[in-house]
Design a protein around this motif. Structure first.
Motif, PDB file in Angstrom:
ATOM      1  N   TYR A  54       0.844  -1.213   0.000  1.00  0.00           N
ATOM      2  CA  TYR A  54       0.000   0.000   0.000  1.00  0.00           C
ATOM      3  C   TYR A  54       0.873   1.254   0.000  1.00  0.00           C
ATOM      4  CZ  TYR A  54      -3.572  -3.364   0.981  1.00  0.00           C
ATOM      5  OH  TYR A  54      -4.398  -4.457   0.876  1.00  0.00           O
ATOM      6  N   ARG A  55       0.524   2.195  -0.869  1.00  0.00           N
ATOM      7  CA  ARG A  55       1.231   3.488  -0.896  1.00  0.00           C
ATOM      8  C   ARG A  55       0.179   4.575  -0.826  1.00  0.00           C
ATOM      9  NH1 ARG A  55       5.780   4.612  -4.976  1.00  0.00           N
ATOM     10  NH2 ARG A  55       5.666   6.432  -3.610  1.00  0.00           N
ATOM     11  N   PHE A  56      -0.160   4.944   0.409  1.00  0.00           N
ATOM     12  CA  PHE A  56      -1.249   5.909   0.603  1.00  0.00           C
ATOM     13  C   PHE A  56      -0.839   7.309   0.139  1.00  0.00           C
ATOM     14  CE2 PHE A  56      -2.110   2.796   4.178  1.00  0.00           C
ATOM     15  CZ  PHE A  56      -3.086   2.124   3.465  1.00  0.00           C
ATOM     16  N   TRP A  57       0.444   7.558   0.049  1.00  0.00           N
ATOM     17  CA  TRP A  57       0.952   8.864  -0.402  1.00  0.00           C
ATOM     18  C   TRP A  57       1.705   8.641  -1.713  1.00  0.00           C
ATOM     19  CZ3 TRP A  57       0.311  13.558   2.284  1.00  0.00           C
ATOM     20  CH2 TRP A  57      -0.325  13.431   3.525  1.00  0.00           C
ATOM     21  N   SER A  58       1.305   9.358  -2.777  1.00  0.00           N
ATOM     22  CA  SER A  58       2.061   9.209  -4.024  1.00  0.00           C
ATOM     23  C   SER A  58       3.314  10.079  -3.995  1.00  0.00           C
ATOM     24  CB  SER A  58       1.197   9.517  -5.249  1.00  0.00           C
ATOM     25  OG  SER A  58       0.262  10.517  -4.979  1.00  0.00           O
ATOM     26  N   ASP A  59       3.290  11.199  -3.269  1.00  0.00           N
ATOM     27  CA  ASP A  59       4.515  11.914  -2.936  1.00  0.00           C
ATOM     28  C   ASP A  59       4.306  12.538  -1.554  1.00  0.00           C
ATOM     29  OD1 ASP A  59       3.354  14.589  -3.159  1.00  0.00           O
ATOM     30  OD2 ASP A  59       3.405  14.298  -5.329  1.00  0.00           O
ATOM     31  N   GLU A  60       5.245  13.338  -1.090  1.00  0.00           N
ATOM     32  CA  GLU A  60       5.172  13.832   0.302  1.00  0.00           C
ATOM     33  C   GLU A  60       3.934  14.651   0.608  1.00  0.00           C
ATOM     34  OE1 GLU A  60       8.546  15.652   2.026  1.00  0.00           O
ATOM     35  OE2 GLU A  60       9.588  13.732   2.114  1.00  0.00           O
ATOM     36  N   ARG A  61       3.311  15.216  -0.449  1.00  0.00           N
ATOM     37  CA  ARG A  61       2.164  16.107  -0.217  1.00  0.00           C
ATOM     38  C   ARG A  61       0.847  15.537  -0.697  1.00  0.00           C
ATOM     39  NH1 ARG A  61       4.833  21.341  -1.952  1.00  0.00           N
ATOM     40  NH2 ARG A  61       6.383  21.637  -0.320  1.00  0.00           N
ATOM     41  N   THR A  62       0.884  14.455  -1.471  1.00  0.00           N
ATOM     42  CA  THR A  62      -0.341  14.009  -2.134  1.00  0.00           C
ATOM     43  C   THR A  62      -0.711  12.584  -1.757  1.00  0.00           C
ATOM     44  OG1 THR A  62       0.693  15.121  -4.021  1.00  0.00           O
ATOM     45  CG2 THR A  62      -1.490  14.138  -4.393  1.00  0.00           C
ATOM     46  N   GLN A  63      -1.940  12.433  -1.290  1.00  0.00           N
ATOM     47  CA  GLN A  63      -2.400  11.071  -0.993  1.00  0.00           C
ATOM     48  C   GLN A  63      -3.079  10.481  -2.232  1.00  0.00           C
ATOM     49  OE1 GLN A  63      -3.695  10.027   2.998  1.00  0.00           O
ATOM     50  NE2 GLN A  63      -3.857  12.197   3.449  1.00  0.00           N
ATOM     51  N   ASP A  64      -3.170   9.156  -2.235  1.00  0.00           N
ATOM     52  CA  ASP A  64      -3.734   8.469  -3.392  1.00  0.00           C
ATOM     53  C   ASP A  64      -5.000   7.714  -2.945  1.00  0.00           C
ATOM     54  OD1 ASP A  64      -4.401   6.936  -5.522  1.00  0.00           O
ATOM     55  OD2 ASP A  64      -2.405   6.052  -5.816  1.00  0.00           O
ATOM     56  N   PRO A  65      -6.176   8.317  -3.128  1.00  0.00           N
ATOM     57  CA  PRO A  65      -7.416   7.679  -2.656  1.00  0.00           C
ATOM     58  C   PRO A  65      -7.652   6.303  -3.273  1.00  0.00           C
ATOM     59  CG  PRO A  65      -7.805   9.978  -3.234  1.00  0.00           C
ATOM     60  CD  PRO A  65      -6.420   9.651  -3.706  1.00  0.00           C
ATOM     61  N   ARG A  66      -7.021   6.044  -4.405  1.00  0.00           N
ATOM     62  CA  ARG A  66      -7.194   4.685  -4.978  1.00  0.00           C
ATOM     63  C   ARG A  66      -6.573   3.641  -4.049  1.00  0.00           C
ATOM     64  NH1 ARG A  66      -4.373   5.838 -10.504  1.00  0.00           N
ATOM     65  NH2 ARG A  66      -3.066   6.717  -8.884  1.00  0.00           N
ATOM     66  N   GLU A  67      -5.511   4.044  -3.376  1.00  0.00           N
ATOM     67  CA  GLU A  67      -4.880   3.122  -2.437  1.00  0.00           C
ATOM     68  C   GLU A  67      -5.730   2.931  -1.181  1.00  0.00           C
ATOM     69  OE1 GLU A  67      -2.884   1.293  -4.251  1.00  0.00           O
ATOM     70  OE2 GLU A  67      -1.337   1.301  -2.672  1.00  0.00           O
ATOM     71  N   TRP A  68      -6.424   3.997  -0.761  1.00  0.00           N
ATOM     72  CA  TRP A  68      -7.373   3.841   0.359  1.00  0.00           C
ATOM     73  C   TRP A  68      -8.422   2.805  -0.021  1.00  0.00           C
ATOM     74  CZ3 TRP A  68      -9.050   9.690   1.039  1.00  0.00           C
ATOM     75  CH2 TRP A  68      -7.963  10.449   1.461  1.00  0.00           C
ATOM     76  N   LYS A  69      -8.893   2.928  -1.285  1.00  0.00           N
ATOM     77  CA  LYS A  69      -9.977   2.034  -1.738  1.00  0.00           C
ATOM     78  C   LYS A  69      -9.483   0.600  -1.839  1.00  0.00           C
ATOM     79  CE  LYS A  69     -12.626   5.677  -3.796  1.00  0.00           C
ATOM     80  NZ  LYS A  69     -12.734   6.619  -4.861  1.00  0.00           N
ATOM     81  N   ARG A  70      -8.263   0.445  -2.330  1.00  0.00           N
ATOM     82  CA  ARG A  70      -7.705  -0.909  -2.431  1.00  0.00           C
ATOM     83  C   ARG A  70      -7.578  -1.516  -1.027  1.00  0.00           C
ATOM     84  NH1 ARG A  70      -2.472  -3.610  -3.191  1.00  0.00           N
ATOM     85  NH2 ARG A  70      -1.248  -1.714  -2.891  1.00  0.00           N
ATOM     86  N   PHE A  71      -7.163  -0.719  -0.073  1.00  0.00           N
ATOM     87  CA  PHE A  71      -7.019  -1.182   1.311  1.00  0.00           C
ATOM     88  C   PHE A  71      -8.392  -1.545   1.891  1.00  0.00           C
ATOM     89  CE2 PHE A  71      -6.248   0.044   5.921  1.00  0.00           C
ATOM     90  CZ  PHE A  71      -5.465  -1.054   6.212  1.00  0.00           C
ATOM     91  N   GLY A  72      -9.375  -0.663   1.654  1.00  0.00           N
ATOM     92  CA  GLY A  72     -10.742  -0.928   2.145  1.00  0.00           C
ATOM     93  C   GLY A  72     -11.325  -2.188   1.532  1.00  0.00           C
ATOM     94  N   ALA A  73     -11.040  -2.392   0.249  1.00  0.00           N
ATOM     95  CA  ALA A  73     -11.562  -3.598  -0.428  1.00  0.00           C
ATOM     96  C   ALA A  73     -10.960  -4.855   0.189  1.00  0.00           C
ATOM     97  CB  ALA A  73     -11.238  -3.527  -1.922  1.00  0.00           C
ATOM     98  N   ARG A  74      -9.673  -4.754   0.547  1.00  0.00           N
ATOM     99  CA  ARG A  74      -8.998  -5.908   1.161  1.00  0.00           C
ATOM    100  C   ARG A  74      -9.612  -6.231   2.529  1.00  0.00           C
ATOM    101  NH1 ARG A  74      -7.158 -10.494   1.673  1.00  0.00           N
ATOM    102  NH2 ARG A  74      -5.096 -10.866   2.558  1.00  0.00           N
ATOM    103  N   ILE A  75      -9.935  -5.170   3.283  1.00  0.00           N
ATOM    104  CA  ILE A  75     -10.572  -5.392   4.591  1.00  0.00           C
ATOM    105  C   ILE A  75     -11.923  -6.086   4.384  1.00  0.00           C
ATOM    106  CG2 ILE A  75     -11.582  -4.240   6.614  1.00  0.00           C
ATOM    107  CD1 ILE A  75      -9.434  -2.016   6.187  1.00  0.00           C
ATOM    108  N   ARG A  76     -12.679  -5.595   3.416  1.00  0.00           N
ATOM    109  CA  ARG A  76     -13.993  -6.227   3.149  1.00  0.00           C
ATOM    110  C   ARG A  76     -13.836  -7.682   2.709  1.00  0.00           C
ATOM    111  NH1 ARG A  76     -17.463  -1.431   0.090  1.00  0.00           N
ATOM    112  NH2 ARG A  76     -17.697  -0.167   1.977  1.00  0.00           N
ATOM    113  N   GLU A  77     -12.814  -7.924   1.935  1.00  0.00           N
ATOM    114  CA  GLU A  77     -12.573  -9.304   1.489  1.00  0.00           C
ATOM    115  C   GLU A  77     -12.355 -10.214   2.702  1.00  0.00           C
ATOM    116  OE1 GLU A  77      -9.025 -11.519  -0.994  1.00  0.00           O
ATOM    117  OE2 GLU A  77      -9.231  -9.354  -1.185  1.00  0.00           O
ATOM    118  N   LEU A  78     -11.610  -9.712   3.682  1.00  0.00           N
ATOM    119  CA  LEU A  78     -11.312 -10.519   4.874  1.00  0.00           C
ATOM    120  C   LEU A  78     -12.526 -10.662   5.796  1.00  0.00           C
ATOM    121  CD1 LEU A  78      -7.782  -9.117   5.828  1.00  0.00           C
ATOM    122  CD2 LEU A  78      -8.277 -11.407   4.984  1.00  0.00           C
TER     123      LEU A  78
END
Ligand SMILES: NC(=O)c1ccc[n+]([C@@H]2O[C@H](COP(=O)([O-])OP(=O)(O)OC[C@H]3O[C@@H](n4cnc5c(N)ncnc54)[C@H](OP(=O)(O)O)[C@@H]3O)[C@@H](O)[C@H]2O)c1
Length: 449
Positions: free
Chosen positions: A285-309
């Motif tokens: 998981y890379r929630f930050w694409s650089d020091e200032r910018t988060q990547d909501p797609r990674e939040w979603k991928r993480f959330g999907a994994r939690i739901r899968e479990l």
């Protein structure tokens, strides 16, 4: 000190004879303690946090035994443990702790004892009461104790319902001097709690700070108020706080989703009984694409994994402490109406999250910090009754506390790292062998991993 150690090893607990013996023991004029020095506060200037090395800044020095004040106790410390606050102190971040000591010192002549050119650190201990100050009548010399780290004055009303709300709330051994990583320690007598009889000194010293913190954060109504069936996302689930939060979730009938960063850490969570485990390193998981910018797609991928479990469920509670790096993801994955409960910001304290996910989904963020007197007592009781177990992985001698703190700073440890103070070796101090035998596997689960 030898006379003291001999008396501790020989004594049988809680007898009138032992109290008399201990009261007659001379108090050493000085003792060895792990300190940072005021004249070294600037030693790491120019280095990034990761390169600031506790092995350079933590020293074992001979320091004067403080005078004992009213309501206080002097404890012969058999063992202590490393908490992350000692890492912060040792790298002088985010602030030098000498500022805390100076401010405390200005409050009264008694508090002025704490403002010294050295700071004896450490917020856990297991040991034996050596002396008590005027007015103490519930504890006696010879009592085998652990100490929680809440130091409060309680002179003003704000803390009278919840001692953490006292305006003069301090963490002993971090915001006060004479901490537990030493041969002797000075505490307020109301920090003392009975040492769990089935544990050795180093095992008993390990849970204190993190166990109490996890209890308020997760279980107490002052925190998330966990209930049976809750899905609890636990960051750093095999670390100091997380290893207790995971146990509390399992014991309380909740469903922990454990986040860790290696197969070995995943394995230890599974051995605790957690079935839902995410290896954040393996899954990248890379929630930050650089020091200032988060990547909501990674939040979603993480959330999907939690739901899968979990079979489609989102966390009722997110047990937060990594801070800046994970907080956006934590707010995103909490369920509608769920709670993000935070006690720290290891990766950075300026958090960013998308507030639309919070307000539109009626989520809550709760700030929490250590535990009040009662919560600390209840958390210790869980250990004493064998419902929660120490998560001690490794034990160092006092002289190597710098290395112990280095391990924690570099996240190279599991659970808790212990330190022997006066105890000459590991495994001493057990008073209830039968109970120990019943829980031995659980007590040793983190050992050597
Ligand atoms: N307010 C309070 O009363 C209180 C009390 C205790 C501790 N704290 C604070 O809480 C924090 C954790 O303490 P601790 O004793 O649990 O420390 P710890 O033993 O180092 O465990 C923390 C765990 O968090 C995970 N982690 C670290 N950085 C992360 C990141 N960037 N993203 C995701 N996970 C990360 C790591 O696990 P993985 O690498 O396996 O994921 C690590 O093992 C510290 O900052 C400490 O000062 C506050």
């Amino acid at each position: 000190m030898k006379q003291l150690v001999d008396a501790i090893m020989a004594g049988s607990p809680r007898s009138a004879q032992r109290r008399a013996e201990f009261a007659a023991l001379p108090v050493p004029e000085s003792y060895r303690g792990v300190v940072v020095r005021r004249d070294e506060v600037g030693m790491f200037e120019g280095r990034v946090s990761r390169d600031k090395d506790p092995r350079e800044s933590l020293h074992v020095d001979e320091v004067a035994t403080p005078e004992l004040g009213p309501g206080e106790a002097l404890v012969a410390v058999m063992a202590s443990s490393v908490n992350y606050n000692t890492v912060w102190t040792s790298i002088f971040e985010p602030l030098s702790t000498f500022g805390f000591l100076e401010r405390y010192g200005r409050t009264s002549p008694l508090a002025a004892r704490h403002d010294l050119p050295y700071h004896v650190v450490g917020s856990d201990l297991a040991g034996v009461v050596l002396r008590t100050g005027p007015g103490v009548h519930a504890w006696f010399p010879g009592d085998e104790v652990v100490a929680h780290c809440l130091s409060v004055e309680l002179e003003r009303p704000e803390g009278h319902n919840d001692t953490m709300l006292d305006p003069e709330q301090r963490i002993w051994g971090f915001e006060t001097n004479f901490g537990g990583l030493a041969e002797l320690a000075l505490v307020k007598a109301n920090q003392l709690m009975p040492k769990p009889d089935h544990l050795s000194w180093e095992e008993a010293a390990a849970p204190g700070l993190v166990n109490s913190t996890a209890y308020r954060q997760l279980v107490s109504r002052n925190g998330a108020g966990m209930k049976q069936g809750d899905v609890v996302l636990v960051w750093g689930a095999s670390g100091g706080l997380g290893s207790y939060a995971t146990q509390m979730a399992l014991r309380g009938g909740a469903l922990p989703v454990c986040v860790v960063s290696s197969p070995a850490k995943a394995e230890i969570c599974r051995s605790l009984g957690a079935e839902l485990v995410i290896d954040r390193a393996a899954e990248g998981y890379r929630f930050w694409s650089d020091e200032r910018t988060q990547d909501p797609r990674e939040w979603k991928r993480f959330g999907a994994r939690i739901r899968e479990l979990t079979g489609g469920e989102d966390p009722d509670i997110v047990f937060e402490h990594p801070g800046r790096e994970t907080f956006g993801a934590s707010v995103f994955v909490a369920r509608r109406g769920g709670t993000v409960v935070t006690c720290a910001s290891t990766s950075g304290f300026l958090h960013e999250y998308d507030n639309r996910y919070l307000w539109m989904n009626l989520k809550r963020i709760i700030g929490t910090h250590f535990a009040n007197y009662r919560e600390a007592w209840e958390a210790n009781r869980l250990v004493a009754r064998g419902l929660i177990h120490p998560t001690l992985s490794r034990v160092y001698p006092l002289e190597q506390t710098g290395q112990a703190a280095f391990d924690v700073h570099r996240n190279a440890h599991q659970g808790k790292v212990g330190v022997l103070c006066l105890a000459p070796e590991e495994g001493l101090g057990v008073r209830d062998e039968q109970m120990r035998a019943r829980h031995l596997t659980a007590i040793n689960r983190f050992r050597g991993v």
